[in-house]
Design a protein around this motif. Structure first.
Motif: not given
Length: 390
Positions: A39-43, A52-62, A78-79
């Motif tokens: 869970i980070t602002h960029s990769m 395998k077994n790794i997922f990336y969730h981008e933090v978006e700032v309004p 929040a993310k």
């Protein structure tokens, strides 16, 4: 009993030791069957390609006109909460107290299911930020609100306790090196490029911040080159780059110093070096010294911070007081002119890296912490993995 875990990891994704360690830890955990969510602002730069077994969730700032500055910290919290709920995270492992541990504290308060937080301290969140009392209060909050806290050296634990008056236990979990990636390689083609006349190669890898004392690197090299034909290879960029180049020109070393800039993958390049220079005035661990050690390259550096916990003086390198350029140069010359000494020290480096700082060993320590705070026991088969120097 649930045997594998859902683990969230937040780190600084750009170049830097903490991001490297966090990303490599996540990859190792995923290999073990755990589900890992970054869970980070960029990769993270070490996370390219499919794993395998790794997922990336981008933090978006309004982009909201009321905010003078983008509210990244709140967006991150929040993310974290969103991912924790959707992915049923067991553990949120954050690297650096500010802002990540404080954001995890907020996220934990927003989710309904139990969520454990592990905070790993890497250095500047303690050695620099805590000089500001208001920031010190935030760091203290992040530490005390975590379910477990780790630090990458005993020296960093000592400084954390002294600066913040922390009374809770802090687990020592050294940084690690993956022996499948960092090992001595045949890099003769690079040596020909860097040292066409067979000169010795000194190397420095960093983000060129003032605490790295880059001017000392150049001054050490100047003294060494007077006695032993040598080349100096710099890897990295940062605020001290211009001053470094000016010092190189001042000493007339332009033809003997090579600047490679930022390099995402340095494992192969490290084997080119004969000596790694690390004269820092602050260094909570010294990851580059460990990476060089794993490639059989001794470090000559300072006694700052956690470096003596990585480099054993007289066995895997030589350490001198901060700023003692003359002693560092003498140590380099001793190493570069005594083949028997160098061979013995190189072997010591490889053995120490593969045993004391083995990826399997440190990953197991982190897993033990996760299971401990969750009140679970490790599977018996998981206890059997051991590190060897083979």
């Amino acid at each position: 009993m649930k045997e594998t875990l859902n683990i969230g990891i937040t780190c600084y994704p750009s170049l830097g030791g903490s991001g490297v360690v966090a990303t490599e830890l996540g990859k190792l955990l995923a290999e073990r069957g755990h589900q890992v969510h970054f869970i980070t602002h960029s990769m993270p730069f070490r996370l390219s390609g499919y794993h395998k077994n790794i997922f990336y969730h981008e933090v978006e700032v309004p982009d909201y006109h009321v905010f003078k500055y983008p509210p990244y910290d709140l967006s991150l919290a929040a993310k974290m909460a969103q991912v924790a709920q959707m992915q049923k995270l067991d553990v949120l492992h954050v690297h650096y107290a500010i802002p990540h541990a404080v954001c995890a504290y907020l996220a934990k308060g927003m989710v309904e299911q139990p969520l454990k937080v592990v905070t790993t301290l890497h250095g500047t969140d303690i050695t620099i930020l805590t000089h500001d009392e208001s920031m010190a209060d935030l760091v203290r909050l992040g530490i005390n609100a975590s379910d477990a806290v780790t630090a990458v050296s005993n020296d960093l634990i000592r400084e954390t306790v002294e600066r913040l008056h922390i009374t809770r236990p802090i687990d020592l979990t050294y940084n690690f090196v993956d022996k499948r990636v960092y090992y001595p390689r045949d890099c003769s083609r690079y040596r020909t490029d860097f040292a066409p006349c067979g000169e010795k190669i000194l190397m420095h890898v960093s983000n060129f911040r003032p605490v790295k004392r880059i001017q000392d690197v150049v001054d050490v090299f100047y003294r060494v080159n007077e006695e032993v034909p040598s080349r100096l290879v710099f890897i990295g960029e940062g605020p001290e780059m211009s001053r470094t180049m000016a010092r190189v020109r001042e000493l007339g070393l332009e033809e003997r110093v090579l600047f490679l800039g930022k390099q995402d993958e340095v494992a192969e390049l490290l084997s080119v070096a004969d000596v790694m220079l690390l004269p820092s005035e602050k260094e909570s661990f010294g990851l580059v010294a460990l990476e060089a050690m794993a490639c059989g390259v001794p470090t000559v550096g300072s006694t700052a911070g956690g470096i003596p916990e990585v480099v054993t003086h007289g066995e895997t390198g030589y350490l001198s007081p901060v700023g003692d350029v003359a002693s560092m140069a003498d140590d380099c010359i001793r190493l570069l002119t005594d083949p028997t000494l160098y061979a013995r020290m190189s072997e010591n480096c490889i053995h120490r890296a593969r045993t004391a700082f083995c990826n399997d060993l440190i990953m197991r320590q982190y897993e033990d912490i996760y299971y401990r705070i969750l009140g679970r026991e490790r599977r018996p088969a998981e206890l059997e993995r051991v590190c060897t120097a083979e």
